[in-house]
Write a protein that holds these residues in place. Structure first.
Motif, PDB file in Angstrom:
ATOM      1  N   UNK A  13      -0.892   5.952  -2.386  1.00  0.00           N
ATOM      2  CA  UNK A  13       0.100   6.745  -3.011  1.00  0.00           C
ATOM      3  C   UNK A  13      -0.750   7.498  -4.366  1.00  0.00           C
ATOM      4  N   UNK A  14      -1.843   7.287  -4.655  1.00  0.00           N
ATOM      5  CA  UNK A  14      -2.638   8.001  -5.603  1.00  0.00           C
ATOM      6  C   UNK A  14      -3.278   9.163  -5.383  1.00  0.00           C
ATOM      7  N   UNK A  15      -2.801  10.227  -5.723  1.00  0.00           N
ATOM      8  CA  UNK A  15      -3.338  11.487  -5.533  1.00  0.00           C
ATOM      9  C   UNK A  15      -4.774  11.788  -5.690  1.00  0.00           C
ATOM     10  N   UNK A  16      -5.398  10.909  -6.780  1.00  0.00           N
ATOM     11  CA  UNK A  16      -6.956  11.212  -6.823  1.00  0.00           C
ATOM     12  C   UNK A  16      -7.819  10.651  -5.784  1.00  0.00           C
ATOM     13  N   UNK A  17      -7.030   9.403  -4.984  1.00  0.00           N
ATOM     14  CA  UNK A  17      -7.599   8.652  -4.022  1.00  0.00           C
ATOM     15  C   UNK A  17      -7.457   9.625  -2.652  1.00  0.00           C
ATOM     16  N   UNK A  18      -6.626  10.383  -2.622  1.00  0.00           N
ATOM     17  CA  UNK A  18      -6.311  11.364  -1.373  1.00  0.00           C
ATOM     18  C   UNK A  18      -7.401  12.298  -1.623  1.00  0.00           C
ATOM     19  N   UNK A  19      -7.617  12.886  -2.792  1.00  0.00           N
ATOM     20  CA  UNK A  19      -8.595  13.916  -3.030  1.00  0.00           C
ATOM     21  C   UNK A  19      -9.949  13.285  -2.624  1.00  0.00           C
ATOM     22  N   UNK A  33     -11.468  18.442  11.328  1.00  0.00           N
ATOM     23  CA  UNK A  33     -10.325  17.472  11.365  1.00  0.00           C
ATOM     24  C   UNK A  33      -8.859  17.706  11.134  1.00  0.00           C
ATOM     25  N   UNK A  34      -8.161  16.842  11.776  1.00  0.00           N
ATOM     26  CA  UNK A  34      -6.515  17.027  11.383  1.00  0.00           C
ATOM     27  C   UNK A  34      -6.207  15.826  10.332  1.00  0.00           C
ATOM     28  N   UNK A  35      -6.173  16.117   9.234  1.00  0.00           N
ATOM     29  CA  UNK A  35      -5.806  14.935   8.120  1.00  0.00           C
ATOM     30  C   UNK A  35      -4.100  15.013   7.778  1.00  0.00           C
ATOM     31  N   UNK A  36      -3.546  14.100   8.191  1.00  0.00           N
ATOM     32  CA  UNK A  36      -2.165  13.938   7.482  1.00  0.00           C
ATOM     33  C   UNK A  36      -2.276  12.953   6.359  1.00  0.00           C
ATOM     34  N   UNK A  37      -1.374  13.064   5.370  1.00  0.00           N
ATOM     35  CA  UNK A  37      -1.315  11.850   4.323  1.00  0.00           C
ATOM     36  C   UNK A  37       0.114  11.509   4.389  1.00  0.00           C
ATOM     37  N   UNK A  38       0.107  10.223   3.764  1.00  0.00           N
ATOM     38  CA  UNK A  38       1.452   9.642   3.481  1.00  0.00           C
ATOM     39  C   UNK A  38       1.097   8.626   2.076  1.00  0.00           C
ATOM     40  N   UNK A  39       2.190   9.060   1.326  1.00  0.00           N
ATOM     41  CA  UNK A  39       2.291   8.508  -0.044  1.00  0.00           C
ATOM     42  C   UNK A  39       2.658   7.134  -0.083  1.00  0.00           C
ATOM     43  N   UNK A  40       3.170   6.524   0.942  1.00  0.00           N
ATOM     44  CA  UNK A  40       3.545   5.077   1.035  1.00  0.00           C
ATOM     45  C   UNK A  40       3.402   4.761   2.536  1.00  0.00           C
ATOM     46  N   UNK A  41       3.650   3.317   2.697  1.00  0.00           N
ATOM     47  CA  UNK A  41       3.619   2.826   3.957  1.00  0.00           C
ATOM     48  C   UNK A  41       4.885   3.201   4.930  1.00  0.00           C
ATOM     49  N   UNK A  42       6.229   3.421   4.164  1.00  0.00           N
ATOM     50  CA  UNK A  42       7.234   3.823   5.091  1.00  0.00           C
ATOM     51  C   UNK A  42       7.040   5.107   5.654  1.00  0.00           C
ATOM     52  N   UNK A  43       6.531   5.910   5.122  1.00  0.00           N
ATOM     53  CA  UNK A  43       6.141   7.336   5.567  1.00  0.00           C
ATOM     54  C   UNK A  43       5.071   7.310   6.516  1.00  0.00           C
ATOM     55  N   UNK A  44       4.019   6.475   6.363  1.00  0.00           N
ATOM     56  CA  UNK A  44       2.914   6.171   7.267  1.00  0.00           C
ATOM     57  C   UNK A  44       3.515   5.804   8.881  1.00  0.00           C
ATOM     58  N   UNK A  66      -1.718  -1.430  -2.069  1.00  0.00           N
ATOM     59  CA  UNK A  66      -0.680  -1.471  -3.279  1.00  0.00           C
ATOM     60  C   UNK A  66       0.020  -0.078  -3.364  1.00  0.00           C
ATOM     61  N   UNK A  67       1.201   0.043  -2.749  1.00  0.00           N
ATOM     62  CA  UNK A  67       2.078   1.345  -2.749  1.00  0.00           C
ATOM     63  C   UNK A  67       3.403   0.936  -2.927  1.00  0.00           C
ATOM     64  N   UNK A  68       4.086   2.047  -3.396  1.00  0.00           N
ATOM     65  CA  UNK A  68       5.569   1.638  -3.553  1.00  0.00           C
ATOM     66  C   UNK A  68       6.251   1.909  -2.268  1.00  0.00           C
ATOM     67  N   UNK A  69       7.571   1.479  -2.204  1.00  0.00           N
ATOM     68  CA  UNK A  69       8.519   1.611  -1.054  1.00  0.00           C
ATOM     69  C   UNK A  69       8.078   0.589  -0.070  1.00  0.00           C
ATOM     70  N   UNK A  71       4.282  -1.649   1.375  1.00  0.00           N
ATOM     71  CA  UNK A  71       2.721  -1.777   0.968  1.00  0.00           C
ATOM     72  C   UNK A  71       2.023  -1.798   2.254  1.00  0.00           C
ATOM     73  N   UNK A  72       0.710  -1.695   2.250  1.00  0.00           N
ATOM     74  CA  UNK A  72      -0.105  -1.331   3.329  1.00  0.00           C
ATOM     75  C   UNK A  72       0.029  -2.637   4.154  1.00  0.00           C
ATOM     76  N   UNK A  73       0.037  -3.662   3.987  1.00  0.00           N
ATOM     77  CA  UNK A  73       0.242  -5.088   4.681  1.00  0.00           C
ATOM     78  C   UNK A  73       1.427  -4.975   5.793  1.00  0.00           C
ATOM     79  N   UNK A  74       2.693  -4.528   5.118  1.00  0.00           N
ATOM     80  CA  UNK A  74       3.888  -4.539   5.843  1.00  0.00           C
ATOM     81  C   UNK A  74       3.692  -3.227   6.838  1.00  0.00           C
ATOM     82  N   UNK A  75       3.279  -2.023   6.366  1.00  0.00           N
ATOM     83  CA  UNK A  75       3.102  -0.905   7.118  1.00  0.00           C
ATOM     84  C   UNK A  75       2.143  -1.235   8.372  1.00  0.00           C
ATOM     85  N   UNK A  76       0.907  -1.961   8.228  1.00  0.00           N
ATOM     86  CA  UNK A  76      -0.023  -2.373   9.209  1.00  0.00           C
ATOM     87  C   UNK A  76       0.816  -3.378  10.347  1.00  0.00           C
TER      88      UNK A  76
END
Length: 131
Positions: A13-19, A33-44, A66-69, A71-76
């Motif tokens: 969810x943090x732009x700086x971490x994606x950068x 490489x193909x790099x897609x990004x998602x700002x939260x687990x639901x989008x992922x 830790x992300x809004x909408x 989190x990484x555990x639930x998305x995984x």
């Protein structure tokens, strides 16, 4: 030496971490490489579902905790519930043994601490034979 092209989903969810992750991937020889990004687990979860449906699955998922909408555990867990076997690597600043174990229990294949670097990414790519 250049490595094969891979498809990566970066979930943070943090732009700086994606950068930082984008720069690490490029430095690790991933210019094509193909790099897609998602700002939260639901989008992922939706991006993974769409990629599977298009017969173009990801080669690697880098998942924050830790992300809004959602989190990484639930998305995984949800990605694994779809039957997806793509390597999922947790990337988090929460590196206590209990945090790592929670991600592994959710279905992650590995864990690395933030910030992601060229060296850490190189180890991940080699571990999953993506070099």
């Amino acid at each position: 030496m250049a490595r094969k092209m891979i498809r990566v989903l970066l979930v943070d969810d943090e732009e700086i971490n994606r950068v930082v992750a984008r720069a690490a991937l490029k430095a690790a020889g991933g210019g094509g490489d193909v790099l897609d990004e998602a700002e939260n687990g639901a989008v992922a979860v939706q991006r993974v579902r769409d990629a599977v449906a298009a017969a173009a699955p990801y080669d690697l998922v880098l998942m924050d905790k830790q992300m809004p909408v959602m989190d990484g555990h639930e998305a995984t867990r949800r990605i694994r519930d779809m039957g997806v076997t793509t390597p999922i690597v947790a990337v988090s600043s929460d590196g206590l043994p209990a945090d790592v174990e929670a991600f592994i229990t959710a279905g992650a294949d590995d864990f690395t601490s933030k910030p992601l670097s060229k060296e850490k990414l190189g180890i991940i790519l080699a571990k999953f034979r993506l070099t």
